[in-house]
Design an enzyme around this catalytic site. Structure first.
Site, PDB file in Angstrom:
ATOM      1  N   ASP A 159       0.840  -1.209   0.000  1.00  0.00           N
ATOM      2  CA  ASP A 159       0.000   0.000   0.000  1.00  0.00           C
ATOM      3  C   ASP A 159       0.871   1.254   0.000  1.00  0.00           C
ATOM      4  O   ASP A 159       0.593   2.225  -0.702  1.00  0.00           O
ATOM      5  CB  ASP A 159      -0.919  -0.028   1.220  1.00  0.00           C
ATOM      6  CG  ASP A 159      -1.663  -1.345   1.317  1.00  0.00           C
ATOM      7  OD1 ASP A 159      -2.419  -1.651   0.393  1.00  0.00           O
ATOM      8  OD2 ASP A 159      -1.446  -2.088   2.293  1.00  0.00           O
ATOM      9  N   HIS A 187      -4.742  -3.206   6.331  1.00  0.00           N
ATOM     10  CA  HIS A 187      -4.528  -3.518   4.914  1.00  0.00           C
ATOM     11  C   HIS A 187      -5.871  -3.939   4.329  1.00  0.00           C
ATOM     12  O   HIS A 187      -6.189  -5.118   4.216  1.00  0.00           O
ATOM     13  CB  HIS A 187      -3.491  -4.632   4.743  1.00  0.00           C
ATOM     14  CG  HIS A 187      -3.450  -5.143   3.327  1.00  0.00           C
ATOM     15  ND1 HIS A 187      -2.987  -4.385   2.283  1.00  0.00           N
ATOM     16  CD2 HIS A 187      -3.863  -6.302   2.782  1.00  0.00           C
ATOM     17  CE1 HIS A 187      -3.097  -5.077   1.159  1.00  0.00           C
ATOM     18  NE2 HIS A 187      -3.638  -6.236   1.429  1.00  0.00           N
TER      19      HIS A 187
HETATM   20  P1  NAI Z   1      -2.305 -18.244  -4.031  1.00  0.00           P
HETATM   21  O1  NAI Z   1      -3.673 -18.777  -3.783  1.00  0.00           O
HETATM   22  O2  NAI Z   1      -1.727 -18.262  -5.396  1.00  0.00           O
HETATM   23  O3  NAI Z   1      -1.260 -18.997  -3.090  1.00  0.00           O
HETATM   24  C1  NAI Z   1      -1.517 -19.260  -1.756  1.00  0.00           C
HETATM   25  C2  NAI Z   1      -0.800 -20.565  -1.419  1.00  0.00           C
HETATM   26  O4  NAI Z   1      -0.938 -20.786  -0.024  1.00  0.00           O
HETATM   27  C3  NAI Z   1      -1.362 -21.781  -2.119  1.00  0.00           C
HETATM   28  O5  NAI Z   1      -0.333 -22.439  -2.833  1.00  0.00           O
HETATM   29  C4  NAI Z   1      -1.909 -22.649  -0.975  1.00  0.00           C
HETATM   30  O6  NAI Z   1      -1.727 -24.043  -1.215  1.00  0.00           O
HETATM   31  C5  NAI Z   1      -1.028 -22.169   0.178  1.00  0.00           C
HETATM   32  N1  NAI Z   1      -1.578 -22.469   1.494  1.00  0.00           N
HETATM   33  C6  NAI Z   1      -2.871 -22.469   1.897  1.00  0.00           C
HETATM   34  N2  NAI Z   1      -2.962 -22.856   3.173  1.00  0.00           N
HETATM   35  C7  NAI Z   1      -1.711 -23.071   3.606  1.00  0.00           C
HETATM   36  C8  NAI Z   1      -1.161 -23.503   4.847  1.00  0.00           C
HETATM   37  N3  NAI Z   1      -1.945 -23.798   5.874  1.00  0.00           N
HETATM   38  N4  NAI Z   1       0.190 -23.620   4.938  1.00  0.00           N
HETATM   39  C9  NAI Z   1       0.972 -23.364   3.895  1.00  0.00           C
HETATM   40  N5  NAI Z   1       0.514 -22.967   2.695  1.00  0.00           N
HETATM   41  C10 NAI Z   1      -0.811 -22.821   2.559  1.00  0.00           C
HETATM   42  O7  NAI Z   1      -2.331 -16.765  -3.429  1.00  0.00           O
HETATM   43  P2  NAI Z   1      -1.269 -15.582  -3.671  1.00  0.00           P
HETATM   44  O8  NAI Z   1      -1.699 -14.784  -4.840  1.00  0.00           O
HETATM   45  O9  NAI Z   1       0.106 -16.124  -3.622  1.00  0.00           O
HETATM   46  O10 NAI Z   1      -1.570 -14.691  -2.374  1.00  0.00           O
HETATM   47  C11 NAI Z   1      -1.273 -15.176  -1.075  1.00  0.00           C
HETATM   48  C12 NAI Z   1      -1.932 -14.304  -0.015  1.00  0.00           C
HETATM   49  O11 NAI Z   1      -1.390 -12.995  -0.038  1.00  0.00           O
HETATM   50  C13 NAI Z   1      -3.442 -14.134  -0.193  1.00  0.00           C
HETATM   51  O12 NAI Z   1      -4.045 -14.214   1.103  1.00  0.00           O
HETATM   52  C14 NAI Z   1      -3.568 -12.725  -0.729  1.00  0.00           C
HETATM   53  O13 NAI Z   1      -4.836 -12.161  -0.420  1.00  0.00           O
HETATM   54  C15 NAI Z   1      -2.463 -12.053   0.018  1.00  0.00           C
HETATM   55  N6  NAI Z   1      -2.003 -10.763  -0.526  1.00  0.00           N
HETATM   56  C16 NAI Z   1      -1.614  -9.796   0.379  1.00  0.00           C
HETATM   57  C17 NAI Z   1      -1.163  -8.585  -0.038  1.00  0.00           C
HETATM   58  C18 NAI Z   1      -0.737  -7.540   0.961  1.00  0.00           C
HETATM   59  O14 NAI Z   1      -0.389  -6.433   0.533  1.00  0.00           O
HETATM   60  N7  NAI Z   1      -0.742  -7.778   2.268  1.00  0.00           N
HETATM   61  C19 NAI Z   1      -1.085  -8.267  -1.487  1.00  0.00           C
HETATM   62  C20 NAI Z   1      -1.448  -9.351  -2.349  1.00  0.00           C
HETATM   63  C21 NAI Z   1      -1.900 -10.555  -1.872  1.00  0.00           C
END
Ligand code: NAI
Length: 327
Positions: A159, A187
């Site tokens: 952000d 966030h």
């Molecule tokens: P994604 O869905 O591509 O990857 C998430 C991964 O986490 C998946 O491979 C899944 O198998 C794994 N996962 C789920 N439960 C798990 C557990 N208990 N232990 C280990 N791994 C686990 O999602 P992406 O795009 O990589 O985003 C990840 C997170 O980051 C989402 O929650 C998204 O909303 C968040 N995010 C946060 C931002 C921020 O600025 N704080 C910005 C963009 C995304």
């Protein structure tokens, strides 16, 4: 040669992971002279895909990558880690209530907090990127009583970086011309990017812009809703920029900011009337591996209202996870 820093990444087979791991392995976190060992946690069904990512990491032959371990058992993967980047989370499905989202994430961040408490290194620093990041960090912190609370943080650096980029574009300056940027609160769409303390060429950014209507009705919503705009355009959630911000956050926390302000979501000590104990974004500086909230800022009525609204949302998330017995 130097002892490798052990960096855990959860959700390592996901979209952010696919950008983040290569940046860390290339030395972007701690520089070219500090070897890193990656500890990658995934859920069991994603381990095969993760093996493929590890093959690619091998194939990059990064001189700074000292080793990679993968697994689905947090207690094994987190053993001795110095940094934990908690990226994996449960996304909000269609029609899902916020309570259910918090409950599902409690099932992830509660056990991960406990595992870190048991097996992480004494100097562990935890950065939560997975959403809802602030409250997920609160859950992990509350489940790790032996780790000092200040080692739990959540990511609002994306952000912050978005706020820099949007302001630079408006004023026709570069991001390096801007200082004292800050994001306050959660966030989420209620976050408050603050142009009243930001400085451009020695004067207030709000004065440099000179248009309160633009600040309220264009700038703030554009920064706050940038994630949705990227999903609209790309058909997928921001990944490379989220990875880059996660690197910025963990690097600055480890190496310091040299007096520069950055935004981090940290456990509130009550500064600026932000409810003590919630994990909320503030302007911070970092020295000697410790963040400090920038003190002594005047908060005008407009900023007060924006900060209070975002804090109210965080307090209500905290109340929900308390009722659910997650903290
Ligand atoms: P994604 O869905 O591509 O990857 C998430 C991964 O986490 C998946 O491979 C899944 O198998 C794994 N996962 C789920 N439960 C798990 C557990 N208990 N232990 C280990 N791994 C686990 O999602 P992406 O795009 O990589 O985003 C990840 C997170 O980051 C989402 O929650 C998204 O909303 C968040 N995010 C946060 C931002 C921020 O600025 N704080 C910005 C963009 C995304």
């Amino acid at each position: 040669s130097a002892t490798p820093v052990k960096v855990a990444v959860t959700g390592a087979a996901g979209n952010i992971g696919y950008s983040l791991l290569f940046r860390i392995a290339a030395g972007d976190l701690f520089g070219p002279d500090t070897p890193v060992e990656l500890r990658l946690l995934e859920i069991t069904p994603a381990l095969k895909a993760l093996e493929g990512v590890v093959m690619e990491l091998d194939d990059c032959a990064f001189p700074t990558l000292a080793g990679v371990q993968i697994g689905d058992d947090a207690k094994k993967v987190f053993d001795g880690v110095n940094h934990a980047l908690l990226v994996g989370a449960k996304p909000r499905g269609p029609g899902m209530e916020r309570g259910d989202l918090l409950k599902d994430n409690g099932g992830i961040f509660g056990p991960q907090g406990k595992a870190l408490n048991e097996v992480a290194a004494d100097d562990i620093k935890v950065t939560v990127t997975g959403n809802p990041a602030n409250t997920n960090a609160l859950i992990a912190m509350s489940n790790a009583p032996d780790i000092p609370n200040e080692r739990f943080t959540a990511l609002t650096r994306l952000d912050h970086n978005r706020a820099l980029a949007q302001l630079a574009a408006k004023l026709g300056v570069t991001v390096s011309d801007i200082s004292q940027m800050s994001i306050w609160g959660n966030h989420s769409a209620t976050q408050y990017p603050d142009l009243f303390h930001a400085q451009v060429g020695g004067k207030s950014a709000a004065e440099a812009v000179g248009d309160q209507d633009w600040i309220e009705n264009t700038y703030i919503p554009t920064v706050a809703k940038r994630g949705a705009a990227i999903i609209d355009a790309r058909g997928a959630s921001s990944a490379a920029s989220a990875a880059s911000a996660t690197i910025d956050h963990a690097r600055d926390w480890q190496l310091g900011t040299g007096g520069k302000w950055v935004s981090m979501s940290v456990p509130s000590d009550g500064s600026y009337g932000v409810t003590e104990g919630i994990i909320s974004s503030f302007p911070v500086t970092v020295a000697d591996g410790k963040w400090s909230i920038v003190q002594g800022l005047e908060i005008d009525d407009f900023s007060r209202g924006k900060i209070d609204a975002s804090v109210r949302e965080l307090v209500s998330e905290r109340d929900t996870v308390k009722e659910l017995g997650l903290i």
